[in-house]
Design a protein around this motif. Structure first.
Motif, PDB file in Angstrom:
ATOM      1  N   LEU A  57       7.366  -1.772  13.936  1.00 53.42           N
ATOM      2  CA  LEU A  57       8.663  -1.280  14.398  1.00 53.42           C
ATOM      3  C   LEU A  57       9.821  -1.790  13.551  1.00 53.42           C
ATOM      4  CD1 LEU A  57       8.152  -1.559  18.257  1.00 53.42           C
ATOM      5  CD2 LEU A  57       8.063   0.493  16.830  1.00 53.42           C
ATOM      6  N   GLN A  58       9.606  -2.802  12.734  1.00 52.79           N
ATOM      7  CA  GLN A  58      10.676  -3.380  11.931  1.00 52.79           C
ATOM      8  C   GLN A  58      10.548  -3.015  10.458  1.00 52.79           C
ATOM      9  OE1 GLN A  58      10.607  -7.578  12.717  1.00 52.79           O
ATOM     10  NE2 GLN A  58      11.799  -7.360  14.586  1.00 52.79           N
ATOM     11  N   LEU A  59      10.164  -1.799  10.158  1.00 53.63           N
ATOM     12  CA  LEU A  59      10.042  -1.368   8.771  1.00 53.63           C
ATOM     13  C   LEU A  59      11.423  -1.079   8.193  1.00 53.63           C
ATOM     14  CD1 LEU A  59       6.934   0.959   9.022  1.00 53.63           C
ATOM     15  CD2 LEU A  59       7.038  -1.413   8.295  1.00 53.63           C
ATOM     16  N   SER A  60      11.547  -1.261   6.889  1.00 49.17           N
ATOM     17  CA  SER A  60      12.843  -1.073   6.236  1.00 49.17           C
ATOM     18  C   SER A  60      13.004   0.359   5.746  1.00 49.17           C
ATOM     19  CB  SER A  60      12.979  -2.052   5.068  1.00 49.17           C
ATOM     20  OG  SER A  60      12.037  -1.721   4.074  1.00 49.17           O
ATOM     21  N   ASN A  61      14.173   0.660   5.213  1.00 50.04           N
ATOM     22  CA  ASN A  61      14.456   2.006   4.699  1.00 50.04           C
ATOM     23  C   ASN A  61      13.925   2.213   3.284  1.00 50.04           C
ATOM     24  OD1 ASN A  61      15.744   2.760   7.042  1.00 50.04           O
ATOM     25  ND2 ASN A  61      17.738   2.030   6.341  1.00 50.04           N
ATOM     26  N   ASP A  62      13.683   1.140   2.559  1.00 55.25           N
ATOM     27  CA  ASP A  62      13.133   1.248   1.208  1.00 55.25           C
ATOM     28  C   ASP A  62      11.667   1.695   1.305  1.00 55.25           C
ATOM     29  OD1 ASP A  62      12.781   0.972  -1.550  1.00 55.25           O
ATOM     30  OD2 ASP A  62      12.159  -1.119  -1.345  1.00 55.25           O
ATOM     31  N   PRO A  63      11.294   2.819   0.679  1.00 60.93           N
ATOM     32  CA  PRO A  63       9.929   3.347   0.838  1.00 60.93           C
ATOM     33  C   PRO A  63       8.834   2.395   0.361  1.00 60.93           C
ATOM     34  CG  PRO A  63      11.339   4.988  -0.188  1.00 60.93           C
ATOM     35  CD  PRO A  63      12.123   3.728  -0.103  1.00 60.93           C
ATOM     36  N   LYS A  64       9.048   1.734  -0.763  1.00 57.89           N
ATOM     37  CA  LYS A  64       8.015   0.836  -1.289  1.00 57.89           C
ATOM     38  C   LYS A  64       7.810  -0.356  -0.374  1.00 57.89           C
ATOM     39  CE  LYS A  64       6.676  -1.723  -5.402  1.00 57.89           C
ATOM     40  NZ  LYS A  64       7.046  -2.155  -6.728  1.00 57.89           N
ATOM     41  N   ALA A  94       8.650  -0.522   2.794  1.00 55.52           N
ATOM     42  CA  ALA A  94       8.146  -0.041   4.076  1.00 55.52           C
ATOM     43  C   ALA A  94       6.642   0.195   4.014  1.00 55.52           C
ATOM     44  CB  ALA A  94       8.862   1.248   4.469  1.00 55.52           C
ATOM     45  N   LEU A  95       6.158   0.717   2.883  1.00 54.17           N
ATOM     46  CA  LEU A  95       4.722   0.936   2.731  1.00 54.17           C
ATOM     47  C   LEU A  95       3.963  -0.387   2.710  1.00 54.17           C
ATOM     48  CD1 LEU A  95       2.509   3.046   2.304  1.00 54.17           C
ATOM     49  CD2 LEU A  95       2.868   2.790  -0.150  1.00 54.17           C
ATOM     50  N   GLN A  96       4.505  -1.372   2.008  1.00 50.48           N
ATOM     51  CA  GLN A  96       3.857  -2.684   1.957  1.00 50.48           C
ATOM     52  C   GLN A  96       3.811  -3.342   3.337  1.00 50.48           C
ATOM     53  OE1 GLN A  96       6.164  -4.758  -0.979  1.00 50.48           O
ATOM     54  NE2 GLN A  96       4.955  -3.963  -2.702  1.00 50.48           N
ATOM     55  N   LYS A  97       4.937  -3.331   4.017  1.00 47.33           N
ATOM     56  CA  LYS A  97       4.981  -3.949   5.348  1.00 47.33           C
ATOM     57  C   LYS A  97       4.140  -3.159   6.356  1.00 47.33           C
ATOM     58  CE  LYS A  97       9.352  -6.424   5.111  1.00 47.33           C
ATOM     59  NZ  LYS A  97      10.661  -6.620   5.737  1.00 47.33           N
ATOM     60  N   GLY A  98       4.122  -1.838   6.227  1.00 44.62           N
ATOM     61  CA  GLY A  98       3.319  -1.015   7.126  1.00 44.62           C
ATOM     62  C   GLY A  98       1.833  -1.268   6.965  1.00 44.62           C
ATOM     63  N   MET A  99       1.392  -1.394   5.714  1.00 39.11           N
ATOM     64  CA  MET A  99      -0.016  -1.672   5.464  1.00 39.11           C
ATOM     65  C   MET A  99      -0.392  -3.075   5.943  1.00 39.11           C
ATOM     66  SD  MET A  99      -1.288   1.076   4.515  1.00 39.11           S
ATOM     67  CE  MET A  99      -2.916   0.465   4.186  1.00 39.11           C
ATOM     68  N   LEU A 100       0.515  -4.026   5.811  1.00 40.72           N
ATOM     69  CA  LEU A 100       0.275  -5.364   6.333  1.00 40.72           C
ATOM     70  C   LEU A 100       0.156  -5.329   7.862  1.00 40.72           C
ATOM     71  CD1 LEU A 100       0.043  -8.376   5.576  1.00 40.72           C
ATOM     72  CD2 LEU A 100       2.497  -8.539   5.912  1.00 40.72           C
ATOM     73  N   ALA A 101       0.991  -4.533   8.505  1.00 41.00           N
ATOM     74  CA  ALA A 101       0.935  -4.402   9.959  1.00 41.00           C
ATOM     75  C   ALA A 101      -0.362  -3.721  10.397  1.00 41.00           C
ATOM     76  CB  ALA A 101       2.139  -3.613  10.465  1.00 41.00           C
ATOM     77  N   ARG A 107       5.032  -5.103  16.542  1.00 37.06           N
ATOM     78  CA  ARG A 107       6.422  -5.480  16.233  1.00 37.06           C
ATOM     79  C   ARG A 107       6.692  -5.355  14.737  1.00 37.06           C
ATOM     80  NH1 ARG A 107       9.597 -10.839  16.256  1.00 37.06           N
ATOM     81  NH2 ARG A 107      11.686 -10.062  16.627  1.00 37.06           N
ATOM     82  N   MET A 108       5.691  -5.711  13.921  1.00 34.40           N
ATOM     83  CA  MET A 108       5.847  -5.563  12.475  1.00 34.40           C
ATOM     84  C   MET A 108       6.026  -4.091  12.100  1.00 34.40           C
ATOM     85  SD  MET A 108       2.952  -8.290  11.209  1.00 34.40           S
ATOM     86  CE  MET A 108       2.922  -7.762   9.521  1.00 34.40           C
TER      87      MET A 108
END
Length: 94
Positions: A49-56, A58-65, A46-47
């Motif tokens: 799938l809820q990434l933002s449009n801001d690249p930085k 999105a990268l932080q949240k993606g790596m956390l996921a 779920r984390m």
């Protein structure tokens, strides 16, 4: 000539869930560990799938996921061993 063949010998399940868990090769604590790992994996997906449009961001949240998903996989594979070492630890002397 026998028409049907037995695929497995009959199993006595008069003890309830204990017999059931023995037939699938899992203990109650192992089942709880797998359930916790499954919930963590769902949260990680779920984390992702809820990434933002801001690249930085999105990268932080993606790596956390991805890290959260890694923890879920390790817990699913080795969780019963990890928790068994904690519960069988000797009492502290002091």
């Amino acid at each position: 000539m026998k028409r049907f063949s037995d695929l497995a010998a009959p199993i006595d399940m008069s003890s309830g869930f204990k017999d059931f868990f023995q037939t699938i090769g899992m203990t109650g604590s192992g089942l709880v560990t797998k359930g916790i790992a499954a919930v963590i994996a769902i949260v990680a997906v779920r984390m992702m799938l809820q990434l933002s449009n801001d690249p930085k961001q999105a990268l932080q949240k993606g790596m956390l996921a991805v890290g959260t998903l890694f923890v879920a996989v390790i817990l699913a594979l080795y969780g019963d061993t990890l928790f068994s070492t904690v519960t069988n630890a000797p009492a502290a002397k002091g």
